[in-house]
Design a protein around this motif. Structure first.
Motif, PDB file in Angstrom:
ATOM      1  N   ALA A 177     -52.049   7.301  54.809  1.00  0.00           N
ATOM      2  CA  ALA A 177     -51.968   6.280  54.008  1.00  0.00           C
ATOM      3  C   ALA A 177     -52.064   6.354  52.511  1.00  0.00           C
ATOM      4  O   ALA A 177     -52.858   7.376  52.387  1.00  0.00           O
ATOM      5  CB  ALA A 177     -53.287   5.019  54.997  1.00  0.00           C
ATOM      6  N   LEU A 178     -51.696   5.176  51.778  1.00  0.00           N
ATOM      7  CA  LEU A 178     -52.196   5.308  50.015  1.00  0.00           C
ATOM      8  C   LEU A 178     -52.241   4.338  49.845  1.00  0.00           C
ATOM      9  O   LEU A 178     -52.588   2.814  50.449  1.00  0.00           O
ATOM     10  CB  LEU A 178     -50.402   5.685  49.913  1.00  0.00           C
ATOM     11  N   LEU A 179     -53.745   4.289  49.352  1.00  0.00           N
ATOM     12  CA  LEU A 179     -54.445   2.999  48.609  1.00  0.00           C
ATOM     13  C   LEU A 179     -54.384   3.394  47.401  1.00  0.00           C
ATOM     14  O   LEU A 179     -54.523   4.272  46.660  1.00  0.00           O
ATOM     15  CB  LEU A 179     -55.621   3.318  49.281  1.00  0.00           C
ATOM     16  N   GLN A 180     -53.642   1.326  46.569  1.00  0.00           N
ATOM     17  CA  GLN A 180     -53.968   1.704  45.622  1.00  0.00           C
ATOM     18  C   GLN A 180     -55.011   0.503  45.590  1.00  0.00           C
ATOM     19  O   GLN A 180     -55.050  -0.586  45.316  1.00  0.00           O
ATOM     20  CB  GLN A 180     -52.671   1.042  44.533  1.00  0.00           C
ATOM     21  N   TYR A 182     -55.654   3.667  40.383  1.00  0.00           N
ATOM     22  CA  TYR A 182     -55.997   5.041  40.901  1.00  0.00           C
ATOM     23  C   TYR A 182     -55.092   4.461  42.580  1.00  0.00           C
ATOM     24  O   TYR A 182     -54.602   3.413  42.532  1.00  0.00           O
ATOM     25  CB  TYR A 182     -57.130   4.419  41.223  1.00  0.00           C
ATOM     26  N   ARG A 183     -54.621   5.612  42.701  1.00  0.00           N
ATOM     27  CA  ARG A 183     -53.900   6.299  43.819  1.00  0.00           C
ATOM     28  C   ARG A 183     -54.795   6.978  45.326  1.00  0.00           C
ATOM     29  O   ARG A 183     -54.607   7.774  44.776  1.00  0.00           O
ATOM     30  CB  ARG A 183     -52.351   5.829  44.446  1.00  0.00           C
ATOM     31  N   LEU A 184     -55.672   6.108  45.834  1.00  0.00           N
ATOM     32  CA  LEU A 184     -56.195   7.097  46.682  1.00  0.00           C
ATOM     33  C   LEU A 184     -55.036   8.112  47.987  1.00  0.00           C
ATOM     34  O   LEU A 184     -55.132   6.656  49.073  1.00  0.00           O
ATOM     35  CB  LEU A 184     -56.833   6.653  46.740  1.00  0.00           C
ATOM     36  N   SER A 221     -54.907   8.650  39.469  1.00  0.00           N
ATOM     37  CA  SER A 221     -54.642   7.659  37.659  1.00  0.00           C
ATOM     38  C   SER A 221     -52.811   7.473  37.737  1.00  0.00           C
ATOM     39  O   SER A 221     -52.197   7.830  37.730  1.00  0.00           O
ATOM     40  CB  SER A 221     -55.384   7.970  36.894  1.00  0.00           C
ATOM     41  N   VAL A 222     -52.911   6.319  38.124  1.00  0.00           N
ATOM     42  CA  VAL A 222     -52.094   5.388  37.730  1.00  0.00           C
ATOM     43  C   VAL A 222     -52.046   5.144  36.564  1.00  0.00           C
ATOM     44  O   VAL A 222     -52.622   4.996  35.378  1.00  0.00           O
ATOM     45  CB  VAL A 222     -51.517   3.726  38.765  1.00  0.00           C
ATOM     46  N   PRO A 223     -50.910   5.916  36.137  1.00  0.00           N
ATOM     47  CA  PRO A 223     -50.134   5.733  34.419  1.00  0.00           C
ATOM     48  C   PRO A 223     -50.188   4.012  34.336  1.00  0.00           C
ATOM     49  O   PRO A 223     -49.979   3.083  34.515  1.00  0.00           O
ATOM     50  CB  PRO A 223     -48.903   6.128  33.962  1.00  0.00           C
ATOM     51  N   GLY A 224     -51.310   3.886  32.822  1.00  0.00           N
ATOM     52  CA  GLY A 224     -51.449   2.645  32.743  1.00  0.00           C
ATOM     53  C   GLY A 224     -52.291   2.532  31.170  1.00  0.00           C
ATOM     54  O   GLY A 224     -53.290   3.179  31.136  1.00  0.00           O
TER      55      GLY A 224
END
Lengths: 480, 173
Positions: free
Chosen positions: A85-88, A98-100, A149-152
């Motif tokens: 699973a991918l959690l944002q 962030y994505r976990l 870390s999500v770019p932004g």
């Protein structure tokens, strides 16, 4: 990324040794405060993705999170087949994202994690009368495999008003050396106010017989219009205090409007029974936005079982006032309070051996046995030992029975000085077999009387000794 | 809930009027895909709109912040889109497996600014600050990517026991 809590009890080797600058779950714990819904993606066996919003992601430990399983939905069906699973998540103060990457481990239906999540859910639910509907079926436990870390863009992180670690340390140091329970309670309240900046706090002690909790220390409720807070009661299971007491886990609600709105959306979708919509009355602020209730537990030396010694409760009209770090800090302080309560000198060990010292009586109260002014009617109802002063409710239960004995002895025998020991032995005071009970009731009684600023006061005159100060003549009425 | 419940796929495929209307509300849009190894990808979208006939849903994403997701859509065509109204938690999910990645048209490239304004209005109403919401929605227009989806199924995603129910099979109240 090492241990699987509760599975084996020992660490397993990690897949890859993490670099020193690796993002950790603890570093982004604010993202799991439930302020902003998280987004989770899962995949069905045929490859079909599913995306879902989550109001609560539960922090378990530095390597694990848990999701609440209340209804069987697509996310749950997918993780049972495919654990990836991918959690944002979004950091509430800065907007950083962030994505976990997660791996589903198992679902727990009992134990501390389950109880903590259930209690939090009940804590939210009981505020909107939904305790019956919000049934937690399980805690879905996930290992956090990686965090990116999500770019932004992001906003600057706000400056923290205090160091919680330092506050916890100084609070614990400041609690040592108290002479009795009353002093310990007062110092705990002062520490919350001075070191943690808390504006509203209660300490409640359990009634061993009924399980109800009653307030013996209060901070910041003078403006509530309902007294100082001393003597407020909570039934086990009611609100965050009652749930924290019943489950013996800290319960924290950070964003009550969001939590309640979420609850109401679910209630719209579930409840038909109007009886469930009952709002449970709750002591404290009228409109709290953050609440934290921490059980004060005490351990018998050498025994694994914990006794509930009380509840430390703080609240605020501000959202997000109490974070994960605040919870950790206050759990630490509560642990210290619990240990110190156990270590207090037994109230009856030295009592009645010290001579009574002259009381520092307020100038308006005479001790000579010649009270003057208009008489006060003290009315006692034997059914529940409730006591009224001139038609105003004062107290009930054990504390009510104590007061009734004191005023009877005062009016019939002229007594003003009493000992804890004689109360403990008095046949007409129904004391449960619980060590701190008498002292707790005396604190409650003393503080309730002080709140009233009236004709009656109690003042400590030595260890295990106290004096009843009577300013006006008393007229006693026994009601059956 | 009426507008959402009455939504669903039209008989000829595509989104119903109620879903199209729901998209025009102050909603958040999140997306997921999966790659060939069935690994999930997730991201927040910057806007979405449906064609007038409901046959096509277009979602705008920041391609730099969602590089893996865009690559997965290009690879598998799989896309799930959840559209949610923050103040009420009412949500629907649209899925399909024929999504394509495209450079946005000028019209589509204008969507995120409009979406952000609506999102600010919605979230400020429930306690968030405008700078915060604008930061979360911030992106370089040069990074915008359009994902076009032919909807294959629409689901009720509002939290509760009905979450996941296909809207196309629900009887409108």
């Amino acid at each position: 990324m090492s241990t699987d809590p509760g599975a084996s009890g020992r660490a397993t080797p990690t897949d890859l040794p993490p670099p020193c600058d690796r993002l950790t779950l603890d570093a982004i714990r604010a993202c799991l405060e439930g302020v902003i819904p998280a987004t989770i993606a899962t995949v069905a066996p045929d490859g079909t993705p599913n995306v879902s919003l989550l109001s609560q992601v539960h922090y378990v430990d530095p390597d694990h999170i848990a999701l609440s399983y209340q209804f069987f939905n697509k996310t749950r069906a997918n993780i049972l087949d495919n654990p990836d699973a991918l959690l944002q998540v979004i950091d509430p103060p800065t907007g950083a994202q962030y994505r976990l990457r997660l791996s589903y481990l198992r679902t727990e239906t009992a134990g501390p994690l389950f109880e903590s999540m259930k209690a939090k859910l009940s804590g939210i639910a009981s505020h909107v009368g939904m305790a019956e509907v919000f049934r937690l079926r399980g805690a879905d436990l996930f290992r956090v495999v990686a965090i990116e870390s999500v770019p932004g863009r992001s906003l600057p992180a706000p400056v923290r008003p205090r160091s919680l670690l330092s506050a916890a340390r100084r609070a614990c140091e400041g609690l040592r050396g108290c002479a009795d329970l009353a002093e310990l309670l007062d110092r705990a309240m002062a520490a919350l106010r001075d070191l943690f900046g808390v504006e509203h706090a209660l300490i409640l002690l359990p009634d061993a017989a009924t399980g109800r909790l009653f307030t013996v220390a209060a901070l910041g409720y003078e403006g509530s219009g309902r007294g100082s807070g001393i003597g407020w009661e909570v039934a086990p299971g009611d609100g965050v205090i009652g749930v924290a007491a019943r489950e013996r886990v800290p319960i924290r609600i950070t964003h009550m409007t969001t939590d309640v709105a979420y609850s109401l959306a679910m209630r719209d979708a579930t409840a038909d029974d109007p009886g469930l919509a009952r709002e449970i009355p709750f002591p404290g602020l009228e409109r709290p936005h953050s609440q934290l209730a921490v059980p004060i537990l005490s351990h018998e030396p050498g025994l694994p079982d914990e006794q509930l010694a009380g509840i430390l409760f703080v609240e605020s009209p501000r959202e997000m006032r109490f974070t994960y770090d605040d919870e950790d800090a206050l759990v630490t302080v509560a642990a210290q309070i619990g240990a110190l309560m156990r270590g207090l000198p037994a109230p009856h060990a030295a009592e009645a051996e010290e001579p009574a010292r002259p009381a520092a009586a307020p100038a308006d109260i005479r001790l000579t046995g010649c009270p003057h002014g208009a008489p006060v009617t003290v009315r006692h109802y034997a059914t529940d030992d409730s006591v009224f002063l001139d038609h105003d409710y004062l107290i009930k239960g054990v504390a009510g029975a104590i007061l009734w004995k004191l005023v009877r002895d005062h009016t019939s025998l002229g007594r003003v000085d009493f000992t804890n020991r004689e109360l403990r032995l008095a046949p007409d005071i129904p004391l449960p077999d619980f060590a701190e009970n008498l002292e707790a009731r005396l604190i409650l009684l003393q503080r309730r009387l002080a709140d009233r600023c009236g004709a009656l006061r109690i003042e400590k005159t030595g260890r295990g000794r106290f004096r009843l100060l009577v300013a006006t003549p008393l007229r006693l009425e026994e009601m059956h | 809930m009426t507008d959402v419940a009455a939504a669903g796929l039209q008989p000829g495929g595509g989104l119903g009027d109620a879903t199209i209307a729901f998209l025009a509300r102050r909603v958040s849009v999140s997306v997921a895909s999966s790659d060939r190894a069935n690994r999930p990808c997730v991201g927040r979208a910057l806007g979405a709109r449906a064609s007038a006939d409901g046959a096509r849903l277009t979602v705008l994403v920041d391609g730099r912040a969602n590089a893996a997701l865009v690559a997965a859509v290009a690879e598998t065509g799989r896309l799930a889109v959840v559209i949610s109204e923050p103040s009420t938690h009412r949500s629907i999910q649209v899925k399909g497996d024929t999504a394509v990645v495209a450079t946005p048209t000028a019209d589509e490239a204008a969507l995120p600014a409009h979406h952000t304004d609506l999102f600010v209005a919605e979230l400020v109403g429930i306690g968030f600050t405008e700078p915060f919401v604008r930061t979360v929605c911030a992106h370089d227009p040069a990074d915008l990517v359009a994902l076009h989806l032919r909807p294959g199924a629409v689901f009720d995603q509002t939290p509760g026991p009905n979450a996941g129910a296909p809207l196309s099979t629900r009887v409108p109240p």
